[in-house]
Design an enzyme around this catalytic site. Sequence first.
Site, PDB file in Angstrom:
ATOM      1  N   ASP A 152     -39.069  33.106 -18.485  1.00 19.63           N
ATOM      2  CA  ASP A 152     -38.747  32.614 -19.824  1.00 19.63           C
ATOM      3  C   ASP A 152     -39.974  31.958 -20.445  1.00 19.63           C
ATOM      4  OD1 ASP A 152     -37.045  31.405 -22.041  1.00 19.63           O
ATOM      5  OD2 ASP A 152     -35.454  32.106 -20.710  1.00 19.63           O
ATOM      6  N   HIS A 225     -36.461  27.298 -25.122  1.00 17.22           N
ATOM      7  CA  HIS A 225     -35.582  28.339 -24.585  1.00 17.22           C
ATOM      8  C   HIS A 225     -35.579  28.344 -23.057  1.00 17.22           C
ATOM      9  CE1 HIS A 225     -34.158  32.494 -23.808  1.00 17.22           C
ATOM     10  NE2 HIS A 225     -33.642  32.479 -25.026  1.00 17.22           N
ATOM     11  N   SER A 558     -28.833  35.102 -24.119  1.00 17.49           N
ATOM     12  CA  SER A 558     -29.788  34.345 -23.315  1.00 17.49           C
ATOM     13  C   SER A 558     -29.113  33.171 -22.633  1.00 17.49           C
ATOM     14  CB  SER A 558     -30.919  33.803 -24.200  1.00 17.49           C
ATOM     15  OG  SER A 558     -31.896  34.773 -24.444  1.00 17.49           O
TER      16      SER A 558
END
Length: 774
Positions: A152, A225, A558
């Site tokens: 990520d 994220h 996600s």
Amino acid sequence: MAKSPVKWACLILTSYLFFNIVLSADTQLGKKTYIVQMDKSAMPSSFTNHLEWYSSKVRSVLIQPEQQGEAGEEDRIIYSYQTAIHGVAARLSEEEAERLEEEDGVVAIFPETKYHLHTTRSPTFLGLEPEDINSVWSQKLSDHDVIVGVLDTGIWPESGSFNDAGMTPVPAHWKGQCETGRGFEKHHCNRKIVGARVFYRGYETAAGKINEQTEYKSPRDQDGHGSHTAATVAGSLVRGANLEGYAYGMARGMAPGARIAVYKVCWTGGCFSSDILSAVDRAVADGVNILSISLGGGVSSYYRDSVSIATFGAMEMGIFVSSSAGNGGPEPASLTNVSPWITTVGASTMDRDFPATVKMGNGRTLSGVSLYKGRRMLSINKQYPVVYMGSNSSSPDPGSLCLEGTLDRRHVAGKIVICDRGISPRVQKGQVVKDAGGVGMVLANTAANGEELVADCHLHPAVAVGETEGKALKHYVITSPNPTANLAFLGTRLGIRPSPVVAAFSSRGPNFLTLEILKPDVVAPGVNILAAWTGDAGPSGLSTDQRRVKFNLLSGTSMSCPHVSGVAALLKARHPEWSPAAIKSALMTTAYVHDNTHNPLRDASAASPSNPYDHGSGHINPIKALEPGLVYDIEAQDYFEFLCTQKLTPAQLKVFSNRSCAHSLASPGDLNYPAISAVFPEKSSITTLTLHRTATNVGPPVSNYHAMLSPFKGASLQVEPKTLHFTRKYQKLSYKITFSTVSRQTEPEFGSLVWKDGVHMVRSPIVITWLPPI
């Protein structure tokens, strides 16, 4: 409404052309990055190591000696791959790449591809209660040795979610490292974050040098994220977590005792396949047990998908791989990450919401959602003028979409502005309204989003409403001489019914690479998920957002992917002998397909029942997955046999393995997959199909299972045998299902097969498709 197979084919082709972007880097020198896959076993004895041989191959195809000032052939190679895949990533001209592809020992060459990120309450919603001492998960799982590799944007190590208090020493089998760089030191790794690495050579080759003043060229997460997904997988318990008062409670990952290994592969300009491949390769060598990959890059043939190839190698090493399905819904055939050895995860809602209302001047109140908690609040006793800059309710234009520079202050100052959802980020629309002098915003869904509501942490008073409510508000504004409204924000509400609901944005099947492999595999919470956040960005993600929060609420597949990765870590801890396929089977066959109102799972995009192309096998049920009764196991050779049914050439098969085809599968539908998809070919003369499955008993040694089939309109189904009598644990018994056409249908039909023993219900979704006659 279901689309015809022909329409699906057109959609998947469009998706492929749109998403599978092949990048041209180093254009000034006519070079771009290629992934060069090599046959490791073909190295001549004259070379002392594989990298020496790979370098020799690259050097042999250079068109001309490097000019002064240019990089030598050693610098042409930006990565070498040695574990999950073998070869190098190298900068080559097109002609050099073509020459190299002809060389002995070269299996395949792939151009660099760009991938994109697919962007609390969920443990409780999933039945994972940390305080319940009787919980099946409370049996000292904190000392287990499962390590989850998260590919990520990095990690924010100071978050309480990554506290390692009470954790045992790092497992001895771990071989990873803690790489350092700006903002990230050795001490930022601990017993929770056991490793951290960065991968940027492919990115820099394609997009230019990373600006180290504005971006961390280290494992530190600037975007947020990566911290969010890592915390969702295995975050430690944090009491009092919230986002500006919303979603207050205890935050924890699915497997709070698991370790996290960070592989930063995504940067401001995207995620590049050469970096992703290197991360997968390194993670396998480091010793991860689970790989969580919340990104995707469109659909291409199995043998042209470098991530599919690398994860095949990870699967061979016993590593469970979970990936997000994508955010291309509700369009059919919008899936990514469709290889059968990958667990493909769609997104669903939970039973928590953040209600907000729009009170219209005519007395009607519209329901919506919002996470606004700013200083600017509208007076509760006042009605404000409302304006809609669109010409009608069905054809959005730049004004109605509230794109930057489209709102005239003279028309919107002091008013609540209706903005249609689409094109630009939802939160950015509110900023455009604020900059133009508007006092608030109503974000209205269009047909593309239906009634799905995603809450956002707006910088300006804003409420999101569904398509129906949005049309009602626009009609009122267009037909009233002096339309007014007010906005109210009602905090957090639990016990929402119905839930879960399949998110409208969640990518859908069918899997047009192979219709016989039903995708997605499962759905999991992916809407309004609270988890750790970076200290370097505001919760809205906008550069103008100066707020700093420790937790943020995000939505996307996600977010659903790490839920499955974390639950897989729990299953691996409890059943260390289980293969990746056994873990996947347990998740799929115990998934449920009814919501908390006991009705079939609904589709947020249409407010109608969803089907297996939307939800796969159903919504994950971790407690039941712990003891599934039966599993459908698949070995690496079985997956290879599946590839042998895909009309691949020997050279194309070789990119996965040096294995040989035994041709043990009569069709791809015979892969021992937990979901069953029968595809009748175009020839109407073929009216009967038979598919085979083998179940492994992981429950009580003596178990008797009976088959239950749902009825179908277009075909009759028969299972042989109708009962499975197990006499020992891990015993394998086979059965077959025969499909006989009664009446060819123009649309797929959906149903299920359930094996019941009085305790367990082992459920497989069934899809029957009749291809249009030629």
